[in-house]
Design a protein around this motif. Structure first.
Motif, PDB file in Angstrom:
ATOM      1  N   GLU A   1      57.616 -30.832  17.455  1.00  0.00           N
ATOM      2  CA  GLU A   1      56.688 -31.710  18.181  1.00  0.00           C
ATOM      3  C   GLU A   1      56.384 -33.005  17.438  1.00  0.00           C
ATOM      4  O   GLU A   1      55.917 -33.969  18.028  1.00  0.00           O
ATOM      5  CB  GLU A   1      55.379 -30.960  18.509  1.00  0.00           C
ATOM      6  CG  GLU A   1      54.569 -30.526  17.302  1.00  0.00           C
ATOM      7  CD  GLU A   1      55.085 -29.266  16.608  1.00  0.00           C
ATOM      8  OE1 GLU A   1      54.594 -28.987  15.503  1.00  0.00           O
ATOM      9  OE2 GLU A   1      55.976 -28.589  17.138  1.00  0.00           O
ATOM     10  N   THR A   2      56.659 -33.065  16.130  1.00  0.00           N
ATOM     11  CA  THR A   2      56.424 -34.284  15.360  1.00  0.00           C
ATOM     12  C   THR A   2      57.678 -35.149  15.247  1.00  0.00           C
ATOM     13  O   THR A   2      57.645 -36.212  14.643  1.00  0.00           O
ATOM     14  CB  THR A   2      55.917 -33.965  13.934  1.00  0.00           C
ATOM     15  OG1 THR A   2      56.977 -33.377  13.174  1.00  0.00           O
ATOM     16  CG2 THR A   2      54.705 -33.052  13.971  1.00  0.00           C
ATOM     17  N   GLY A   3      58.808 -34.663  15.786  1.00  0.00           N
ATOM     18  CA  GLY A   3      60.064 -35.394  15.689  1.00  0.00           C
ATOM     19  C   GLY A   3      60.857 -35.063  14.444  1.00  0.00           C
ATOM     20  O   GLY A   3      61.810 -35.760  14.111  1.00  0.00           O
ATOM     21  N   ALA A   4      60.487 -33.999  13.751  1.00  0.00           N
ATOM     22  CA  ALA A   4      61.150 -33.603  12.502  1.00  0.00           C
ATOM     23  C   ALA A   4      62.039 -32.386  12.725  1.00  0.00           C
ATOM     24  O   ALA A   4      61.919 -31.666  13.714  1.00  0.00           O
ATOM     25  CB  ALA A   4      60.105 -33.282  11.443  1.00  0.00           C
ATOM     26  N   TYR A   5      62.935 -32.165  11.767  1.00  0.00           N
ATOM     27  CA  TYR A   5      63.665 -30.912  11.662  1.00  0.00           C
ATOM     28  C   TYR A   5      62.980 -30.060  10.612  1.00  0.00           C
ATOM     29  O   TYR A   5      62.534 -30.581   9.578  1.00  0.00           O
ATOM     30  CB  TYR A   5      65.112 -31.141  11.198  1.00  0.00           C
ATOM     31  CG  TYR A   5      66.045 -31.747  12.215  1.00  0.00           C
ATOM     32  CD1 TYR A   5      65.932 -31.462  13.567  1.00  0.00           C
ATOM     33  CD2 TYR A   5      67.072 -32.582  11.803  1.00  0.00           C
ATOM     34  CE1 TYR A   5      66.813 -32.017  14.490  1.00  0.00           C
ATOM     35  CE2 TYR A   5      67.957 -33.132  12.702  1.00  0.00           C
ATOM     36  CZ  TYR A   5      67.823 -32.849  14.051  1.00  0.00           C
ATOM     37  OH  TYR A   5      68.697 -33.391  14.945  1.00  0.00           O
ATOM     38  N   ALA A   6      62.914 -28.751  10.842  1.00  0.00           N
ATOM     39  CA  ALA A   6      62.380 -27.839   9.831  1.00  0.00           C
ATOM     40  C   ALA A   6      63.278 -27.870   8.603  1.00  0.00           C
ATOM     41  O   ALA A   6      64.489 -28.130   8.717  1.00  0.00           O
ATOM     42  CB  ALA A   6      62.300 -26.421  10.390  1.00  0.00           C
ATOM     43  N   LEU A   7      62.696 -27.605   7.445  1.00  0.00           N
ATOM     44  CA  LEU A   7      63.484 -27.600   6.218  1.00  0.00           C
ATOM     45  C   LEU A   7      64.490 -26.456   6.221  1.00  0.00           C
ATOM     46  O   LEU A   7      65.608 -26.592   5.759  1.00  0.00           O
ATOM     47  CB  LEU A   7      62.575 -27.521   4.990  1.00  0.00           C
ATOM     48  CG  LEU A   7      63.227 -27.773   3.656  1.00  0.00           C
ATOM     49  CD1 LEU A   7      63.992 -29.086   3.635  1.00  0.00           C
ATOM     50  CD2 LEU A   7      62.179 -27.761   2.557  1.00  0.00           C
ATOM     51  N   GLU A   8      64.097 -25.332   6.761  1.00  0.00           N
ATOM     52  CA  GLU A   8      65.001 -24.185   6.885  1.00  0.00           C
ATOM     53  C   GLU A   8      65.030 -23.750   8.335  1.00  0.00           C
ATOM     54  O   GLU A   8      63.998 -23.601   8.955  1.00  0.00           O
ATOM     55  CB  GLU A   8      64.534 -23.018   6.001  1.00  0.00           C
ATOM     56  CG  GLU A   8      64.690 -23.273   4.519  1.00  0.00           C
ATOM     57  CD  GLU A   8      66.141 -23.440   4.087  1.00  0.00           C
ATOM     58  OE1 GLU A   8      67.041 -22.789   4.651  1.00  0.00           O
ATOM     59  OE2 GLU A   8      66.378 -24.237   3.160  1.00  0.00           O
ATOM     60  N   ALA A   9      66.216 -23.564   8.871  1.00  0.00           N
ATOM     61  CA  ALA A   9      66.380 -23.147  10.266  1.00  0.00           C
ATOM     62  C   ALA A   9      67.518 -22.153  10.349  1.00  0.00           C
ATOM     63  O   ALA A   9      68.214 -21.905   9.366  1.00  0.00           O
ATOM     64  CB  ALA A   9      66.657 -24.358  11.157  1.00  0.00           C
ATOM     65  N   GLU A  10      67.706 -21.613  11.546  1.00  0.00           N
ATOM     66  CA  GLU A  10      68.785 -20.645  11.754  1.00  0.00           C
ATOM     67  C   GLU A  10      70.135 -21.273  11.469  1.00  0.00           C
ATOM     68  O   GLU A  10      70.383 -22.427  11.789  1.00  0.00           O
ATOM     69  CB  GLU A  10      68.730 -20.149  13.209  1.00  0.00           C
ATOM     70  CG  GLU A  10      69.718 -19.048  13.502  1.00  0.00           C
ATOM     71  CD  GLU A  10      69.644 -18.582  14.949  1.00  0.00           C
ATOM     72  OE1 GLU A  10      70.500 -17.774  15.327  1.00  0.00           O
ATOM     73  OE2 GLU A  10      68.747 -19.018  15.691  1.00  0.00           O
ATOM     74  N   THR A  11      70.995 -20.495  10.838  1.00  0.00           N
ATOM     75  CA  THR A  11      72.336 -20.985  10.530  1.00  0.00           C
ATOM     76  C   THR A  11      73.276 -20.712  11.691  1.00  0.00           C
ATOM     77  O   THR A  11      73.054 -19.844  12.514  1.00  0.00           O
ATOM     78  CB  THR A  11      72.884 -20.331   9.247  1.00  0.00           C
ATOM     79  OG1 THR A  11      72.926 -18.928   9.436  1.00  0.00           O
ATOM     80  CG2 THR A  11      72.019 -20.665   8.050  1.00  0.00           C
ATOM     81  N   VAL A  12      74.354 -21.476  11.723  1.00  0.00           N
ATOM     82  CA  VAL A  12      75.381 -21.308  12.756  1.00  0.00           C
ATOM     83  C   VAL A  12      76.162 -20.048  12.468  1.00  0.00           C
ATOM     84  O   VAL A  12      76.451 -19.688  11.387  1.00  0.00           O
ATOM     85  CB  VAL A  12      76.318 -22.547  12.770  1.00  0.00           C
ATOM     86  CG1 VAL A  12      77.514 -22.303  13.660  1.00  0.00           C
ATOM     87  CG2 VAL A  12      75.571 -23.753  13.227  1.00  0.00           C
TER      88      VAL A  12
END
Length: 130
Positions: A119-130
């Motif tokens: 919602e802030t326009g950012a990517y999380a530092l850690e996210a699900e991997t492909v």
């Protein structure tokens, strides 16, 4: 050596679609290069407020036209083929696609693969991997 074909990646989980853009992630954190590399399509008419609080990004426009607005200064820069911009201060910005734009993007630290803007326009530092 890592070799990937964009056409193959477009048919895999590496192709992430969100509102106003699509990103095909060719290099990711698991590749251990220290950065991620993406080919991103910005849709014509898109207006994308972003603030990469956790990442630095460098973008090179390969095709299309648009603009980027620096929200700290109000300055607007034209984006067209051959133009590069680097968000070296985690800059809050709005990217606008006048026409469809194809961009080559590098992120540091690297993305995991399935990130989309919060919602802030950012990517999380850690996210699900492909």
């Amino acid at each position: 050596m890592i070799v990937r074909d964009l056409d193959d990646a477009l048919k895999s989980r590496r192709h992430v679609v969100s509102k106003g853009w699509e990103s095909t992630r060719l290099l990711l954190k698991d590749d251990r290069m220290g950065y991620s590399f993406h080919i991103t399509k910005i849709h014509a008419g898109a207006e994308l407020p972003m603030h990469y609080k956790n990442h630095l990004e460098c973008v090179y426009c390969m095709s299309g036209q648009g603009s980027i607005e620096d929200l700290a200064t109000g300055e607007i820069h034209e984006i067209r083929p051959g133009v590069m911009y680097a968000l070296d201060k985690n800059d809050r910005h709005v990217l606008r696609g006048t026409t469809e734009m194809m961009m080559a993007c590098v992120f540091n630290p690297p993305l995991n693969g399935l990130e989309v803007h919060d919602e802030t326009g950012a990517y999380a530092l850690e996210a699900e991997t492909v």
